[in-house]
Design a protein around this motif. Structure first.
Motif, short mmCIF file in Angstrom:
data_model
loop_
_atom_site.label_atom_id
_atom_site.label_comp_id
_atom_site.label_asym_id
_atom_site.label_seq_id
_atom_site.Cartn_x
_atom_site.Cartn_y
_atom_site.Cartn_z
N LEU A 114 0.98 -1.25 0.12
CA LEU A 114 -0.18 -0.16 0.04
C LEU A 114 0.83 1.21 0.16
CD1 LEU A 114 -3.04 -1.19 2.18
CD2 LEU A 114 -2.87 -0.92 -0.16
N PRO A 115 1.90 1.38 0.98
CA PRO A 115 2.78 2.60 0.78
C PRO A 115 3.57 2.63 -0.51
CG PRO A 115 3.07 1.60 3.02
CD PRO A 115 2.21 0.62 2.09
N ALA A 116 4.02 1.31 -1.09
CA ALA A 116 4.63 1.39 -2.15
C ALA A 116 3.70 1.80 -3.49
CB ALA A 116 5.21 -0.05 -2.70
N MET A 117 2.43 1.31 -3.31
CA MET A 117 1.43 1.98 -4.33
C MET A 117 1.23 3.60 -4.24
SD MET A 117 -2.35 0.24 -5.04
CE MET A 117 -3.14 0.84 -3.32
N ALA A 118 1.04 3.87 -3.00
CA ALA A 118 1.02 5.38 -2.83
C ALA A 118 2.08 6.09 -3.35
CB ALA A 118 0.79 5.82 -1.32
N TYR A 127 10.79 0.71 5.75
CA TYR A 127 10.53 1.96 5.86
C TYR A 127 9.61 2.58 4.48
CZ TYR A 127 14.08 2.11 9.73
OH TYR A 127 14.69 1.89 10.64
N PRO A 128 8.45 1.82 4.09
CA PRO A 128 7.79 2.11 3.03
C PRO A 128 7.33 3.59 3.24
CG PRO A 128 6.54 0.52 4.37
CD PRO A 128 8.05 0.59 4.79
N LEU A 129 7.04 4.00 4.29
CA LEU A 129 6.37 5.38 4.53
C LEU A 129 7.34 6.65 4.02
CD1 LEU A 129 4.25 5.18 7.65
CD2 LEU A 129 3.45 5.08 5.22
N TYR A 130 8.62 6.28 4.03
CA TYR A 130 9.43 7.33 3.77
C TYR A 130 9.41 7.53 2.20
CZ TYR A 130 12.02 7.41 8.21
OH TYR A 130 12.43 7.61 9.51
N SER A 131 9.41 6.34 1.41
CA SER A 131 9.15 6.40 -0.07
C SER A 131 7.99 7.22 -0.40
CB SER A 131 9.40 5.16 -0.69
OG SER A 131 8.19 4.04 -0.22
N THR A 132 6.94 6.89 0.59
CA THR A 132 5.69 7.77 0.17
C THR A 132 5.92 9.15 0.28
OG1 THR A 132 4.53 5.35 0.78
CG2 THR A 132 3.12 7.69 0.67
N GLY A 133 6.40 9.39 1.53
CA GLY A 133 6.40 10.81 1.77
C GLY A 133 7.31 11.45 0.60
N PHE A 134 8.66 11.16 0.19
CA PHE A 134 9.40 11.59 -0.69
C PHE A 134 8.55 11.79 -2.00
CE2 PHE A 134 12.98 10.63 2.32
CZ PHE A 134 13.42 12.24 2.18
N ASN A 135 8.24 10.71 -2.61
CA ASN A 135 7.64 10.56 -4.06
C ASN A 135 6.46 11.56 -3.91
OD1 ASN A 135 9.20 9.21 -5.67
ND2 ASN A 135 7.34 8.13 -6.28
N TRP A 136 5.51 11.63 -2.80
CA TRP A 136 4.35 12.59 -2.92
C TRP A 136 5.04 14.18 -2.80
CZ3 TRP A 136 -0.26 12.71 -4.54
CH2 TRP A 136 -0.86 11.25 -5.11
N GLY A 137 6.08 13.95 -1.89
CA GLY A 137 6.64 15.47 -1.92
C GLY A 137 7.01 16.09 -2.96
N ARG A 138 7.66 15.18 -3.88
CA ARG A 138 8.33 15.47 -5.28
C ARG A 138 6.90 15.81 -6.28
NH1 ARG A 138 9.45 11.62 -10.57
NH2 ARG A 138 10.09 13.37 -11.92
#
Length: 425
Positions: free
Chosen positions: A228-232, A368-379
């Motif tokens: 789910l975080p990877a999908m987000a 730490y999948p939420l980190y990738s979610t945060g950075f990608n959505w931040g971008r």
């Protein structure tokens, strides 16, 4: 490095074949010399990439958890959870695909499509969108093949679909004169072939069984924590692309055609970089499962070095042959200016895109999948909307500069965070 190159190289060949066919699709449509068709395929792609991002995110979660279980010596549990999760994937993507087809016109309105271009894009989505479960299942099977280390068969899955498209596209578009509808039918056939070849390849490794209902809940709970975080995370990139398309639409069909050409050049030119995200993940998760932290850090370093080399080579080639690229797709006016600027200068920004993608892979596979979610959505939001909005005041070229500025910031921050995560394992 050898392991990373082999896994990413075979993945890149498969990806390059898929995206090369997509590039050929655009080339064939551009040969019809109808701006509405070239803009239409650009609008349709902006919506389709959102669907594909969901499939990629689900397959990342599946591959990460399966790879970790295999690394820990639990193949039976890996097979049971993978098979149960595939059932959930198919059901979920069937709903998403059908909803996209029904809401196609409304979605296209949101990104600024209108007139003939909107009608062509809607027809394309009505055919292609409902087939999302086929490509999602195919991607999941390819991810499982990488998790068991079978890079060659994982590559063959995507090559099979690309081969079918390469044969059918010119027949349907030119000989049968079906235009964008022909491209959509070709995509549907290719997705069906990917599913069949993937299923046949995966049976050799005994990684599939008839889904057991009692395994569905634990499969969703365990794999869903990563998926789910990877999908987000993966949704952020096409959503950012939708914003860019929306800004570009204000400058007419020429600008949309130029952006659509860039969007198809990038996946082919950077197939190796994009393949790293799917290929490096299983290496990291297997070594984490086996307790080998040192190899996790080595894998990240090798992936970053490979990213830098790929971007440098691609930059040189596109700068040298930018004139041929413009002529190949029949671009003119603003579209030609956008392609020239990208090929000669802004292509270098994809080093920072690569940093972001590799860092996201580390986050997804190391817990730490939420980190990738945060950075990608931040971008996709803070790194896209304000920069492109400001850039739009200087015309479509300013929008491209805005994209580059945003990814430079978020790509650098993501990779620094990834190294810190590995040190804390």
């Amino acid at each position: 490095m050898r392991h990373v190159v082999v896994m990413a190289g075979t993945g890149a060949i498969g990806l390059m074949a898929v995206f090369a066919v997509d590039l050929l699709n655009f080339y064939y449509i551009s040969r019809l010399h109808d701006p509405a068709l070239t803009a239409g395929i650009g609008f349709a792609a902006a919506v389709s990439y959102v669907q594909i991002a969901v499939s990629i995110g689900l397959s990342i979660g599946l591959g990460a958890v399966t790879g970790r279980l295999l690394g820990a010596g639990k193949p039976m549990r890996a097979r049971r959870l993978a098979s149960a999760f595939l059932l959930v994937m198919i059901a979920g993507t069937a709903v998403l695909g059908s909803a996209t087809a029904l809401l196609a016109s409304w979605l296209l309105d949101l990104i600024g499509a209108s007139g003939e271009a909107k009608m062509q894009a809607a027809n394309f989505l009505h055919i292609v969108a409902p087939s999302l479960p086929l490509i999602c299942f195919g991607m999941a099977q390819s991810s499982l093949l990488r998790a068991v280390g079978d890079a060659r068969r994982s590559m063959q899955v995507t090559l099979a679909g690309a081969g079918i498209s390469a044969v059918l596209d010119p027949i349907l578009i030119f000989i049968l004169h079906l235009g964008l509808t022909g491209a959509a039918i070709s995509t549907l056939c290719a997705r069906s072939v990917v599913l069949v070849v993937g299923f046949a390849s995966l049976r050799r490794h005994h990684m599939l069984e008839w889904p057991r209902l009692f395994a569905v809940r634990p499969a969703v709970a365990r794999i869903g924590k990563v998926a789910l975080p990877a999908m987000a995370t993966n949704l952020a990139t096409p959503v950012g692309g939708v914003f860019v398309t929306h800004f570009m639409a204000k400058f007419g069909l020429e600008a949309i055609s130029g952006q659509a050409a860039i969007d198809r050049i990038v996946p082919v030119a950077f197939a190796m970089v994009f393949a790293l995200t799917g290929s490096v993940g299983p290496i990291m998760s297997q070594n984490l499962g086996a307790g080998k932290k040192g190899r996790v850090q080595e894998t990240l370093g090798a992936a970053l070095l490979l990213t830098a080399l790929c971007v440098l080579v691609t930059w040189v080639l596109l700068a040298l042959f930018h004139g041929e690229v413009i002529r190949l797709f029949g671009l003119y006016g603003v579209g030609a200016e956008l392609a020239r600027l990208f090929c000669c200068w802004l292509v270098g920004s994809y080093f920072f895109v690569g940093l972001l993608f590799v860092a996201n892979t580390a986050f997804n596979n190391l817990g730490y999948p939420l980190y990738s979610t945060g950075f990608n959505w931040g971008r996709a939001t803070l790194g896209t909307i304000p920069f492109c909005w400001i850039g739009a005041h200087f015309g479509p070229i300013g929008i491209l500069y805005g994209q580059c500025a945003g990814v430079l910031i978020f790509g650098s921050a993501a990779v620094l965070t990834a190294f810190r995560v590995i040190r804390r394992l």
